[in-house]
Design a protein around this motif. Structure first.
Motif, short mmCIF file in Angstrom:
data_model
loop_
_atom_site.label_atom_id
_atom_site.label_comp_id
_atom_site.label_asym_id
_atom_site.label_seq_id
_atom_site.Cartn_x
_atom_site.Cartn_y
_atom_site.Cartn_z
N GLN A 84 -5.65 2.28 3.47
CA GLN A 84 -4.25 2.02 3.12
C GLN A 84 -4.14 0.93 2.05
OE1 GLN A 84 -2.48 1.15 6.91
NE2 GLN A 84 -2.25 3.31 7.44
N ALA A 85 -4.88 -0.15 2.23
CA ALA A 85 -4.83 -1.24 1.25
C ALA A 85 -5.42 -0.79 -0.08
CB ALA A 85 -5.57 -2.46 1.79
N SER A 86 -6.47 0.01 -0.04
CA SER A 86 -7.08 0.51 -1.28
C SER A 86 -6.09 1.39 -2.04
CB SER A 86 -8.35 1.30 -0.98
OG SER A 86 -9.34 0.47 -0.45
N PHE A 87 -5.37 2.23 -1.33
CA PHE A 87 -4.37 3.07 -1.98
C PHE A 87 -3.28 2.20 -2.62
CE2 PHE A 87 -0.38 5.32 -2.18
CZ PHE A 87 -0.74 6.51 -2.80
N ALA A 88 -2.80 1.20 -1.88
CA ALA A 88 -1.75 0.32 -2.41
C ALA A 88 -2.24 -0.41 -3.66
CB ALA A 88 -1.33 -0.68 -1.34
N VAL A 89 -3.47 -0.92 -3.63
CA VAL A 89 -4.02 -1.64 -4.78
C VAL A 89 -4.16 -0.70 -5.98
CG1 VAL A 89 -6.13 -2.75 -5.64
CG2 VAL A 89 -5.17 -3.45 -3.46
N ASP A 90 -4.70 0.48 -5.77
CA ASP A 90 -4.87 1.43 -6.88
C ASP A 90 -3.52 1.85 -7.46
OD1 ASP A 90 -7.61 1.34 -6.68
OD2 ASP A 90 -7.77 3.18 -5.50
#
Length: 90
Positions: free
Chosen positions: A17-23
């Motif tokens: 989830q955090a990786s998606f938000a960052v990307d």
């Protein structure tokens, strides 16, 4: 938590989830580099992602090369744990 260990599946979910938000916000910042709120959002979710990656590496082995220092102190541990896709989490 199980015997002081965080749930592997929960950590992977947080990382994803955090990786998606960052990307996603990185793409927005490419066209809106002066948006202070978006930059703050980026820093917050980047911090969440990095913390979750470090915690995952501590208990289950590294997912990225960036977290090998904390988890591979005496040997190379990557192969000892199941890969995330082997347990249906990706």
């Amino acid at each position: 938590m199980n015997n002081g260990k965080p749930c592997r599946k929960d950590l992977l979910c947080t990382i994803n989830q955090a990786s998606f938000a960052v990307d996603d916000v990185k793409l927005y910042l490419d066209t809106h580099p002066c948006d202070a709120a978006a930059l703050e959002y980026f820093h917050e979710y980047n911090r969440v992602r990095n913390q979750a990656l470090k915690e995952y590496a501590k208990y289950y082995g590294p997912l990225t090369i960036d977290t090998t220092v904390a988890s591979c102190t005496d040997r190379w541990n990557w192969i000892n744990e199941p890969w995330p896709w082997q347990e249906g989490w990706c």
